[in-house]
Design a protein around this motif. Structure first.
Motif, mmCIF file in Angstrom:
data_model
loop_
_atom_site.group_PDB
_atom_site.id
_atom_site.type_symbol
_atom_site.label_atom_id
_atom_site.label_comp_id
_atom_site.label_asym_id
_atom_site.label_seq_id
_atom_site.Cartn_x
_atom_site.Cartn_y
_atom_site.Cartn_z
ATOM 1 N N MET A 62 -5.520 -26.357 5.826
ATOM 2 C CA MET A 62 -4.332 -26.658 5.027
ATOM 3 C C MET A 62 -3.408 -25.446 5.096
ATOM 4 O O MET A 62 -3.731 -24.384 4.588
ATOM 5 C CB MET A 62 -4.716 -26.940 3.575
ATOM 6 C CG MET A 62 -5.599 -28.157 3.387
ATOM 7 S SD MET A 62 -4.728 -29.690 3.635
ATOM 8 C CE MET A 62 -3.799 -29.779 2.122
ATOM 9 N N GLU A 63 -2.267 -25.624 5.757
ATOM 10 C CA GLU A 63 -1.294 -24.530 5.859
ATOM 11 C C GLU A 63 -0.010 -24.972 5.176
ATOM 12 O O GLU A 63 0.678 -25.882 5.643
ATOM 13 C CB GLU A 63 -1.017 -24.202 7.331
ATOM 14 C CG GLU A 63 -2.203 -23.626 8.063
ATOM 15 C CD GLU A 63 -1.887 -23.376 9.534
ATOM 16 O OE1 GLU A 63 -0.746 -23.566 9.955
ATOM 17 O OE2 GLU A 63 -2.820 -22.994 10.250
ATOM 18 N N GLY A 64 0.324 -24.340 4.073
ATOM 19 C CA GLY A 64 1.565 -24.645 3.376
ATOM 20 C C GLY A 64 1.654 -26.099 2.939
ATOM 21 O O GLY A 64 2.729 -26.683 2.968
ATOM 22 N N GLY A 65 0.515 -26.683 2.577
ATOM 23 C CA GLY A 65 0.503 -28.061 2.116
ATOM 24 C C GLY A 65 0.365 -29.074 3.228
ATOM 25 O O GLY A 65 0.068 -30.224 2.988
ATOM 26 N N ALA A 66 0.587 -28.698 4.476
ATOM 27 C CA ALA A 66 0.462 -29.625 5.604
ATOM 28 C C ALA A 66 -0.959 -29.548 6.161
ATOM 29 O O ALA A 66 -1.563 -28.488 6.201
ATOM 30 C CB ALA A 66 1.466 -29.278 6.692
ATOM 31 N N MET A 67 -1.452 -30.686 6.608
ATOM 32 C CA MET A 67 -2.802 -30.718 7.196
ATOM 33 C C MET A 67 -2.690 -30.391 8.681
ATOM 34 O O MET A 67 -1.823 -30.915 9.382
ATOM 35 C CB MET A 67 -3.430 -32.091 7.007
ATOM 36 C CG MET A 67 -3.702 -32.419 5.558
ATOM 37 S SD MET A 67 -4.302 -34.092 5.335
ATOM 38 C CE MET A 67 -5.967 -33.919 5.855
ATOM 39 N N HIS A 68 -3.582 -29.539 9.131
ATOM 40 C CA HIS A 68 -3.611 -29.171 10.550
ATOM 41 C C HIS A 68 -5.046 -29.336 11.041
ATOM 42 O O HIS A 68 -5.971 -28.794 10.461
ATOM 43 C CB HIS A 68 -3.126 -27.735 10.757
ATOM 44 C CG HIS A 68 -2.764 -27.441 12.169
ATOM 45 N ND1 HIS A 68 -1.518 -27.717 12.670
ATOM 46 C CD2 HIS A 68 -3.475 -26.916 13.181
ATOM 47 C CE1 HIS A 68 -1.482 -27.367 13.947
ATOM 48 N NE2 HIS A 68 -2.668 -26.876 14.273
ATOM 49 N N PHE A 69 -5.230 -30.082 12.132
ATOM 50 C CA PHE A 69 -6.554 -30.344 12.681
ATOM 51 C C PHE A 69 -6.806 -29.479 13.904
ATOM 52 O O PHE A 69 -5.899 -29.254 14.705
ATOM 53 C CB PHE A 69 -6.675 -31.822 13.091
ATOM 54 C CG PHE A 69 -6.569 -32.764 11.941
ATOM 55 C CD1 PHE A 69 -7.693 -33.083 11.201
ATOM 56 C CD2 PHE A 69 -5.351 -33.328 11.592
ATOM 57 C CE1 PHE A 69 -7.605 -33.952 10.135
ATOM 58 C CE2 PHE A 69 -5.256 -34.202 10.529
ATOM 59 C CZ PHE A 69 -6.383 -34.517 9.795
ATOM 60 N N SER A 85 -4.441 -28.926 17.099
ATOM 61 C CA SER A 85 -4.598 -27.853 18.075
ATOM 62 C C SER A 85 -6.000 -27.928 18.656
ATOM 63 O O SER A 85 -6.890 -28.556 18.083
ATOM 64 C CB SER A 85 -4.400 -26.483 17.427
ATOM 65 O OG SER A 85 -3.100 -26.332 16.946
ATOM 66 N N ILE A 86 -6.176 -27.281 19.774
ATOM 67 C CA ILE A 86 -7.512 -27.128 20.335
ATOM 68 C C ILE A 86 -7.835 -25.649 20.367
ATOM 69 O O ILE A 86 -6.943 -24.802 20.492
ATOM 70 C CB ILE A 86 -7.632 -27.730 21.757
ATOM 71 C CG1 ILE A 86 -6.600 -27.122 22.690
ATOM 72 C CG2 ILE A 86 -7.548 -29.221 21.727
ATOM 73 C CD1 ILE A 86 -6.802 -27.501 24.145
ATOM 74 N N ARG A 87 -9.120 -25.351 20.255
ATOM 75 C CA ARG A 87 -9.550 -23.959 20.393
ATOM 76 C C ARG A 87 -10.965 -23.937 20.937
ATOM 77 O O ARG A 87 -11.689 -24.921 20.890
ATOM 78 C CB ARG A 87 -9.434 -23.165 19.110
ATOM 79 C CG ARG A 87 -9.835 -23.782 17.864
ATOM 80 C CD ARG A 87 -9.567 -22.890 16.671
ATOM 81 N NE ARG A 87 -10.322 -23.446 15.556
ATOM 82 C CZ ARG A 87 -10.215 -23.064 14.332
ATOM 83 N NH1 ARG A 87 -9.399 -22.094 14.007
ATOM 84 N NH2 ARG A 87 -10.944 -23.617 13.390
ATOM 85 N N PHE A 88 -11.316 -22.767 21.483
ATOM 86 C CA PHE A 88 -12.644 -22.607 22.063
ATOM 87 C C PHE A 88 -13.086 -21.167 21.914
ATOM 88 O O PHE A 88 -12.274 -20.269 21.664
ATOM 89 C CB PHE A 88 -12.652 -23.005 23.555
ATOM 90 C CG PHE A 88 -11.953 -22.013 24.435
ATOM 91 C CD1 PHE A 88 -12.642 -20.983 25.043
ATOM 92 C CD2 PHE A 88 -10.585 -22.092 24.638
ATOM 93 C CE1 PHE A 88 -11.995 -20.053 25.838
ATOM 94 C CE2 PHE A 88 -9.926 -21.174 25.432
ATOM 95 C CZ PHE A 88 -10.635 -20.159 26.034
ATOM 96 N N LYS A 89 -14.377 -20.979 22.087
ATOM 97 C CA LYS A 89 -14.971 -19.639 22.078
ATOM 98 C C LYS A 89 -16.135 -19.670 23.054
ATOM 99 O O LYS A 89 -17.010 -20.527 22.958
ATOM 100 C CB LYS A 89 -15.462 -19.273 20.687
ATOM 101 C CG LYS A 89 -16.068 -17.890 20.590
ATOM 102 C CD LYS A 89 -16.452 -17.582 19.159
ATOM 103 C CE LYS A 89 -16.970 -16.174 19.020
ATOM 104 N NZ LYS A 89 -17.284 -15.851 17.616
ATOM 105 N N LYS A 90 -16.139 -18.763 23.996
ATOM 106 C CA LYS A 90 -17.211 -18.653 24.982
ATOM 107 C C LYS A 90 -17.755 -17.237 24.922
ATOM 108 O O LYS A 90 -17.005 -16.268 25.051
ATOM 109 C CB LYS A 90 -16.671 -18.976 26.380
ATOM 110 C CG LYS A 90 -17.674 -18.841 27.488
ATOM 111 C CD LYS A 90 -18.721 -19.916 27.378
ATOM 112 C CE LYS A 90 -19.713 -19.809 28.526
ATOM 113 N NZ LYS A 90 -20.866 -20.647 28.316
#
Length: 180
Positions: free
Chosen positions: A5-12, A67-72
């Motif tokens: 939740m950033e500034g009231g907006a939902m972010h996935f 957004s997409i994210r990864f960690k290797k």
């Protein structure tokens, strides 16, 4: 999928596992990380810690709410020259090049340590432990394949011999049981 939740907006956020492939030689290890389209060099972060753990992270927006994210994470070889690790990002593939120290360039004293060879052999025998380890690494897999082949051929020969013995026994029984 994670939610923020950033500034009231939902972010996935979608956590992804990028395809990776190793190319290893005696001199260098190369990690290829195939990343999704839309990812740019600015979206990537590469770090190595004091314990030799290489961490590659990244992420990019897909649309306004996603957004997409990864960690290797991967352990770097002990003989890797950490200060010479380089990364190149090209056409969606991140190439991380990790040069290794060569066993041949090791100190001559280390190669001779524990050696009981004759003093005249000095220069000729200096690299013999290294040569032996190189020979074993290059031909070790060949030796294993030949050993497996020998075992398979031995088992096949046993099957053939067993079949022949069973055949002879059956033929003997047939001739004993048949009226003359």
């Amino acid at each position: 999928m994670a939610l923020n939740m950033e500034g009231g907006a939902m972010h996935f956020y979608d956590e992804i596992e990028p395809f990776c492939r190793w190319k290893r030689t005696e001199d260098i290890d190369i990690l290829e990380l195939h990343l999704p389209s839309g990812l740019k060099k600015e979206h990537l972060k590469i770090q190595i810690n004091n314990n030799g753990m290489l961490t590659i992270t990244g992420g990019c927006p897909v649309d306004q709410n996603k957004s997409i994210r990864f960690k290797k994470e991967t352990k770097v070889a002990k003989n890797c020259r950490r200060n010479e690790i380089r990364a190149k990002f090209s056409k969606g593939v991140l190439y991380v090049t990790m040069p290794k120290t060569s066993s041949i360039t090791a100190s001559p004293l280390a190669a001779l340590k524990g050696s009981t060879s004759h003093p005249k052999a000095g220069a000729d025998m200096r690299n013999s432990p290294n040569c032996a380890s190189e020979f074993n690494s290059k031909f070790g897999s060949l030796r294993q394949r030949l050993w497996r082949k020998t075992v398979v051929e031995g088992v096949a020969a046993m099957v053939v011999v067993t079949g022949a013995v069973v055949g002879v026994v059956k033929a003997y029984q047939y001739f004993l049981a048949s009226p003359v």
